[in-house]
Design a protein around this motif. Structure first.
Motif, PDB file in Angstrom:
ATOM      1  N   ASP A 197      -2.015 -64.621  44.759  1.00  0.00           N
ATOM      2  CA  ASP A 197      -1.656 -64.894  43.360  1.00  0.00           C
ATOM      3  C   ASP A 197      -1.110 -63.642  42.694  1.00  0.00           C
ATOM      4  N   GLU A 198      -1.736 -62.496  42.962  1.00  0.00           N
ATOM      5  CA  GLU A 198      -1.285 -61.260  42.337  1.00  0.00           C
ATOM      6  C   GLU A 198       0.145 -60.925  42.746  1.00  0.00           C
ATOM      7  N   THR A 199       0.462 -61.118  44.024  1.00  0.00           N
ATOM      8  CA  THR A 199       1.821 -60.833  44.494  1.00  0.00           C
ATOM      9  C   THR A 199       2.829 -61.719  43.784  1.00  0.00           C
ATOM     10  N   VAL A 200       2.531 -63.003  43.675  1.00  0.00           N
ATOM     11  CA  VAL A 200       3.455 -63.928  43.015  1.00  0.00           C
ATOM     12  C   VAL A 200       3.620 -63.546  41.545  1.00  0.00           C
ATOM     13  N   ARG A 201       2.531 -63.229  40.884  1.00  0.00           N
ATOM     14  CA  ARG A 201       2.610 -62.856  39.461  1.00  0.00           C
ATOM     15  C   ARG A 201       3.414 -61.572  39.266  1.00  0.00           C
ATOM     16  N   ARG A 202       3.240 -60.629  40.160  1.00  0.00           N
ATOM     17  CA  ARG A 202       3.990 -59.369  40.021  1.00  0.00           C
ATOM     18  C   ARG A 202       5.479 -59.579  40.306  1.00  0.00           C
ATOM     19  N   LEU A 203       5.813 -60.434  41.255  1.00  0.00           N
ATOM     20  CA  LEU A 203       7.219 -60.766  41.484  1.00  0.00           C
ATOM     21  C   LEU A 203       7.830 -61.402  40.246  1.00  0.00           C
ATOM     22  N   ALA A 204       7.061 -62.272  39.606  1.00  0.00           N
ATOM     23  CA  ALA A 204       7.566 -62.968  38.419  1.00  0.00           C
ATOM     24  C   ALA A 204       7.689 -62.053  37.216  1.00  0.00           C
ATOM     25  N   ALA A 205       6.793 -61.084  37.107  1.00  0.00           N
ATOM     26  CA  ALA A 205       6.687 -60.308  35.872  1.00  0.00           C
ATOM     27  C   ALA A 205       7.573 -59.072  35.825  1.00  0.00           C
ATOM     28  N   MET A 206       8.195 -58.698  36.938  1.00  0.00           N
ATOM     29  CA  MET A 206       8.954 -57.444  36.978  1.00  0.00           C
ATOM     30  C   MET A 206       9.955 -57.373  35.828  1.00  0.00           C
ATOM     31  N   THR A 207       9.865 -56.315  35.045  1.00  0.00           N
ATOM     32  CA  THR A 207      10.729 -56.174  33.871  1.00  0.00           C
ATOM     33  C   THR A 207      11.938 -55.294  34.115  1.00  0.00           C
ATOM     34  N   THR A 208      11.918 -54.535  35.203  1.00  0.00           N
ATOM     35  CA  THR A 208      13.036 -53.631  35.463  1.00  0.00           C
ATOM     36  C   THR A 208      14.078 -54.217  36.397  1.00  0.00           C
ATOM     37  N   ALA A 209      13.827 -55.421  36.929  1.00  0.00           N
ATOM     38  CA  ALA A 209      14.801 -56.036  37.830  1.00  0.00           C
ATOM     39  C   ALA A 209      16.067 -56.408  37.061  1.00  0.00           C
ATOM     40  N   LEU A 234       0.618 -69.862  44.667  1.00  0.00           N
ATOM     41  CA  LEU A 234       0.959 -70.032  43.265  1.00  0.00           C
ATOM     42  C   LEU A 234       2.395 -70.529  43.125  1.00  0.00           C
ATOM     43  N   ASN A 235       2.628 -71.416  42.167  1.00  0.00           N
ATOM     44  CA  ASN A 235       3.952 -71.996  41.950  1.00  0.00           C
ATOM     45  C   ASN A 235       4.890 -70.930  41.378  1.00  0.00           C
ATOM     46  N   ILE A 236       5.891 -70.543  42.156  1.00  0.00           N
ATOM     47  CA  ILE A 236       6.780 -69.462  41.749  1.00  0.00           C
ATOM     48  C   ILE A 236       7.660 -69.865  40.573  1.00  0.00           C
ATOM     49  N   LEU A 237       8.090 -71.124  40.529  1.00  0.00           N
ATOM     50  CA  LEU A 237       8.952 -71.571  39.425  1.00  0.00           C
ATOM     51  C   LEU A 237       8.198 -71.520  38.103  1.00  0.00           C
ATOM     52  N   GLU A 238       6.988 -72.044  38.095  1.00  0.00           N
ATOM     53  CA  GLU A 238       6.195 -72.047  36.870  1.00  0.00           C
ATOM     54  C   GLU A 238       5.785 -70.633  36.474  1.00  0.00           C
ATOM     55  N   THR A 239       5.439 -69.812  37.466  1.00  0.00           N
ATOM     56  CA  THR A 239       4.990 -68.456  37.167  1.00  0.00           C
ATOM     57  C   THR A 239       6.126 -67.620  36.591  1.00  0.00           C
ATOM     58  N   CYS A 240       7.311 -67.745  37.159  1.00  0.00           N
ATOM     59  CA  CYS A 240       8.457 -67.003  36.634  1.00  0.00           C
ATOM     60  C   CYS A 240       8.845 -67.503  35.243  1.00  0.00           C
ATOM     61  N   ALA A 241       8.810 -68.813  35.048  1.00  0.00           N
ATOM     62  CA  ALA A 241       9.126 -69.351  33.722  1.00  0.00           C
ATOM     63  C   ALA A 241       8.136 -68.835  32.689  1.00  0.00           C
ATOM     64  N   GLY A 242       6.848 -68.800  33.060  1.00  0.00           N
ATOM     65  CA  GLY A 242       5.835 -68.300  32.142  1.00  0.00           C
ATOM     66  C   GLY A 242       5.986 -66.827  31.822  1.00  0.00           C
ATOM     67  N   ALA A 243       6.605 -66.088  32.758  1.00  0.00           N
ATOM     68  CA  ALA A 243       6.815 -64.654  32.541  1.00  0.00           C
ATOM     69  C   ALA A 243       8.143 -64.369  31.844  1.00  0.00           C
ATOM     70  N   GLY A 244       8.872 -65.414  31.493  1.00  0.00           N
ATOM     71  CA  GLY A 244      10.140 -65.236  30.808  1.00  0.00           C
ATOM     72  C   GLY A 244      11.322 -65.011  31.722  1.00  0.00           C
ATOM     73  N   HIS A 245      11.161 -65.331  33.023  1.00  0.00           N
ATOM     74  CA  HIS A 245      12.236 -65.135  33.989  1.00  0.00           C
ATOM     75  C   HIS A 245      12.465 -66.425  34.781  1.00  0.00           C
ATOM     76  N   ALA A 246      12.737 -67.505  34.081  1.00  0.00           N
ATOM     77  CA  ALA A 246      12.842 -68.817  34.717  1.00  0.00           C
ATOM     78  C   ALA A 246      13.939 -68.887  35.762  1.00  0.00           C
ATOM     79  N   ASP A 247      15.000 -68.104  35.576  1.00  0.00           N
ATOM     80  CA  ASP A 247      16.131 -68.176  36.499  1.00  0.00           C
ATOM     81  C   ASP A 247      15.964 -67.287  37.729  1.00  0.00           C
TER      82      ASP A 247
END
Length: 422
Positions: A197-209, A234-247
């Motif tokens: 879960d932590e790996t998926v969340r960190r992939l989704a949350a990266m702000t410098t990408a 963890l659902n990558i689509l939902e996690t990225c959308a929740g982190a503000g990076h849906a695309d």
């Protein structure tokens, strides 16, 4: 049993002599076994034999009235998208169903990104060269081949047991030339691990990408379980959308190892913007996929429970082969401290890490004894394993007896190569 490093020179010489004699006997057996690719065996393909009579005479009308024999429906039939929505973790309107190859979908996504750019990006990737994609290692050689074929630079990222080393990923993506990362998140190819879960969340949350950075989420083994214990991803689509990076993520999957490998369905799931983008590009190369095959899959698999039941039949056929490899490796290699191997809960591969500097030699020895293995280095970009250590073992295609013989032979070659290297 002493480890190899604890043997006296005399003991080591005796061991080498014994192993060479065993190896000569192995070569004399004239084996011809192939452990190179993760293909389903014929008895697995037989599980879907009923599909060959589907969708049936005159059963060509989809739920929305579409004549499946005709052009159109580039995104795929609604009932097919609904069938695979639970597998992909996306609503049906965010799913595309294509023809048989998910690798073709990955190829096209890269081509469209290179030539046209992606949502959120200012320019096509090809106008920003040189560009880079991060490649977790050990990883999937066909991902690497796609990048190499298009001249995309690859940076290897070590796997940790919970997915790629996120400290390395987070540092790398600060460079705007880094445009993506390949991921096989469930039962990774070939290491077998599932991202935490932590790996998926960190992939989704990266702000410098970069805004046009893409997670290429190849969830090839999402339903390919080998055990009752099934790690949740963890659902990558939902996690990225929740982190503000849906695309950010584009999810790929297929039924190649579910139904018929050469006649399955390829699947893509993404944000609405990414789906719109993909369909706009792909609409120039196709007027629509094989919808009769989509109906065939709906009629055969029916629903999520049907998919689960079908995959349990696969498990009954291939789990004993994985167990046979584990048994052979443990019997021959435990205690020598010359190798370690994965014990996957799903997927199609076992990773065998041999003594540093001997992987190519193990492949050569096995080949001369009639056992074909995936080349050493295939698990790394450009075919270059800096440690000459990692081998991918593919036990699904041969018969159970052949798998057992091959695993015993590979174990012998591993121990012999390690002893010869000392």
């Amino acid at each position: 049993m002493p480890s190899l490093s604890n043997l006296s020179p005399e003991q080591l010489a005796d061991l080498r002599s014994t192993l060479r004699d065993e190896y000569a006997a192995l070569k004399a057996r004239g084996l011809k076994l192939d452990m190179t690719r993760g293909k389903p065996a014929s008895d697995q393909l037989d599980l879907a034999a009923e599909m060959l009579a589907l969708p049936g005479n005159r059963d060509t009308t989809a739920e929305d009235g579409t004549d499946a024999r005709n052009y159109g429906n580039l995104q795929g039939l609604p009932e097919t998208r609904a069938l695979f929505a639970p597998v992909l973790g996306a609503p049906p309107d965010q799913i595309v169903v294509a023809n048989n190859s998910s690798l073709a979908l990955m190829h096209d996504v890269l081509v469209y990104a290179l030539l046209k750019g992606v949502p959120g990006g200012e320019r096509p990737w090809s106008k920003q060269e040189p560009i880079t994609i991060l490649c977790p290692v050990p990883g999937y050689d066909r991902h690497f081949a796609l990048c190499e074929g298009f001249g995309i630079r690859m940076i290897p990222v070590p796997m940790t047991g919970e997915g790629p080393d996120m400290a390395v990923v987070e540092e790398a993506v600060a460079d705007p030339s880094v445009k993506g990362i390949w991921c096989v998140p469930q039962y990774s190819n070939p290491s077998g691990e599932t991202y935490s879960d932590e790996t998926v969340r960190r992939l989704a949350a990266m702000t410098t990408a970069a805004p046009d950075f893409r997670i290429l989420w190849d969830n090839a083994y999402v339903v390919h379980h080998l055990a009752d214990a099934r790690p949740a991803l963890l659902n990558i689509l939902e996690t990225c959308a929740g982190a503000g990076h849906a695309d950010r993520p584009i999810v790929f999957a297929s039924t190649s190892k579910v139904t018929l490998a050469g006649a399955g369905l390829a699947l893509l799931a993404a944000s609405p913007a990414n789906v719109k983008w993909y369909l706009a590009q792909s609409g120039r190369r196709s007027i629509g996929p094989d919808k009769l095959n989509q109906l065939r899959h709906v009629r055969f698999l029916r629903d999520a429970a049907g998919i689960d039941a079908h995959m349990e039949r696969h498990r009954a056929l291939i789990a004993p082969k994985f167990a046979a490899v584990e048994e052979a490796f443990a019997a021959r290699l435990d205690g020598w401290d010359v190798a370690r191997w994965s014990r996957p809960l799903g997927g199609y591969f076992i990773t065998l890490d041999v003594t540093d500097g001997t992987a190519a030699q193990v492949v050569r020895l096995a080949g001369e004894a009639g056992i074909a293995l995936t080349p050493a280095g295939a698990t790394h970009p450009y075919g270059q394993d800096p440690h000459d250590r990692t081998l991918r073992i593919a036990p699904t295609f041969p018969s159970l007896d052949a798998v057992r013989k091959a695993a015993e032979a590979v174990a012998l070659c591993t121990l012999l190569a390690a002893a010869e290297a000392r």
